[in-house]
Enzyme design. Structure first.
Site, PDB file in Angstrom:
ATOM      1  CB  SER A  77      -0.826   0.015   1.205  1.00 50.50           C
ATOM      2  OG  SER A  77      -1.623  -1.255   1.319  1.00 50.50           O
TER       3      SER A  77
HETATM    4  N1  SAH Z   1      -0.749  -5.043   4.017  1.00 48.39           N
HETATM    5  C1  SAH Z   1      -0.289  -5.305   2.793  1.00 48.39           C
HETATM    6  C2  SAH Z   1      -1.109  -4.924   1.745  1.00 48.39           C
HETATM    7  C3  SAH Z   1      -1.089  -6.065   0.826  1.00 48.39           C
HETATM    8  S1  SAH Z   1      -2.109  -5.896  -0.575  1.00 48.39           S
HETATM    9  C4  SAH Z   1       1.070  -4.415   2.795  1.00 48.39           C
HETATM   10  O1  SAH Z   1       1.254  -3.646   3.615  1.00 48.39           O
HETATM   11  O2  SAH Z   1       2.117  -4.488   1.753  1.00 48.39           O
HETATM   12  C5  SAH Z   1      -3.706  -7.072   0.106  1.00 48.39           C
HETATM   13  C6  SAH Z   1      -3.268  -8.352   0.513  1.00 48.39           C
HETATM   14  O3  SAH Z   1      -4.230  -9.006   0.950  1.00 48.39           O
HETATM   15  C7  SAH Z   1      -2.739  -9.131  -0.674  1.00 48.39           C
HETATM   16  O4  SAH Z   1      -1.529  -9.659  -0.388  1.00 48.39           O
HETATM   17  C8  SAH Z   1      -3.709 -10.033  -0.872  1.00 48.39           C
HETATM   18  O5  SAH Z   1      -3.250 -11.670  -1.303  1.00 48.39           O
HETATM   19  C9  SAH Z   1      -4.274 -10.094   0.703  1.00 48.39           C
HETATM   20  N2  SAH Z   1      -5.769 -10.717   0.760  1.00 48.39           N
HETATM   21  C10 SAH Z   1      -6.729 -10.657  -0.194  1.00 48.39           C
HETATM   22  N3  SAH Z   1      -8.008 -11.027   0.300  1.00 48.39           N
HETATM   23  C11 SAH Z   1      -7.531 -11.883   1.584  1.00 48.39           C
HETATM   24  C12 SAH Z   1      -8.120 -12.870   2.304  1.00 48.39           C
HETATM   25  N4  SAH Z   1      -9.590 -12.902   2.242  1.00 48.39           N
HETATM   26  N5  SAH Z   1      -7.458 -13.196   3.518  1.00 48.39           N
HETATM   27  C13 SAH Z   1      -6.298 -12.743   3.443  1.00 48.39           C
HETATM   28  N6  SAH Z   1      -5.602 -12.201   2.778  1.00 48.39           N
HETATM   29  C14 SAH Z   1      -5.987 -11.527   1.794  1.00 48.39           C
END
Ligand code: SAH
Length: 228
Positions: A77
């Site tokens: 993000s």
């Molecule tokens: N917090 C992360 C943001 C990553 S983007 C950072 O700081 O980099 C969001 C992430 O959520 C992705 O890696 C995706 O695979 C994950 N995601 C999506 N749906 C999900 C779910 N149902 N349970 C767990 N993770 C999920």
């Protein structure tokens, strides 16, 4: 030989120094200038080395004002959004926080600087394992990563003082509301994938009443569901 090692170490030290400068610039111009004022959040954003949580070919863009690809169609993000979500969750040193969407591990690393324990769930196994490894290397001992569908939260570790969801859901998963402490806060992007979503702050009042309000429009990757 010894001289070559010394020179290499000097270069590494200089590089780390320039990353610290870039990080402080990022915090001043993207975070503090946009109104983030919680001292613990600002301190954590100044400390966590974002360049160590992005893919090697993205290191030079690590302190840019935006999200970056991390593979598997996912992103790390934007720094401002990480800071905003952290501040909105009102993190305290004694808190236990749940994050859904470990991704790069950046949001978890920021939280780990402030709260007692961070539990983070990632649905893509490769990202979960990579995140776990990076967080270990960074020395974030108070973060536990689990590979699962975060829709169901983490019952054994509940209730949580705060929950941060970093993927956009079409509705707020009821298990997450259940697993929030009374007085707790959840920050979650709500809306359809690939459209503008709302960053929603959900509060569970003493007595269990739920209130929510929209904070700002955001664009997150979609919340995925486990395929049965
Ligand atoms: N917090 C992360 C943001 C990553 S983007 C950072 O700081 O980099 C969001 C992430 O959520 C992705 O890696 C995706 O695979 C994950 N995601 C999506 N749906 C999900 C779910 N149902 N349970 C767990 N993770 C999920």
């Amino acid at each position: 030989m010894k001289l070559a090692l010394l020179i290499a170490l000097c270069f590494l030290a200089l590089a780390e120094d320039s990353f610290t400068t870039l990080r402080n610039k990022m915090v001043d111009s993207q975070i503090v200038a946009r109104g983030i004022s919680d001292p613990a959040t600002v301190r954590a954003m100044r400390k966590v080395p974002r360049h160590l949580l992005v893919p090697p070919d993205k290191v030079s863009a690590a302190y840019d004002d935006g999200p970056l690809p991390i593979g598997f169609g996912q992103t790390i993000s934007q720094p401002y959004i990480v800071a905003l979500m952290t501040e909105l969750s009102r993190p305290k040193p004694e808190h236990g926080v749940l994050e859904i969407g470990t991704g790069s591990g950046y949001q978890a690393a920021v939280l780990s600087e402030i709260v007692k324990e961070v539990f983070t769930i990632e649905i893509v196994p490769e990202l979960g394992n990579q995140g776990k490894e990076r967080l270990q290397k960074l020395g974030c001992k108070n973060v536990t990563v689990k590979i699962a569908d975060g829709y169901y939260g983490w019952k054994e570790k509940a209730p949580f003082d705060a929950i941060i969801v970093t993927a956009a859901a079409e509705h707020i998963p009821p298990p997450l509301i259940e697993q929030l402490k009374e007085g707790g806060r959840m920050v979650i992007p709500v809306g359809h994938a690939f459209f503008v979503q709302n960053l929603v702050l959900v509060e569970k009042q003493k007595g269990g009443k739920i209130t929510s309000r929209n904070i700002i429009p955001v664009a997150f990757v979609p919340f995925q569901r486990e395929k049965k």
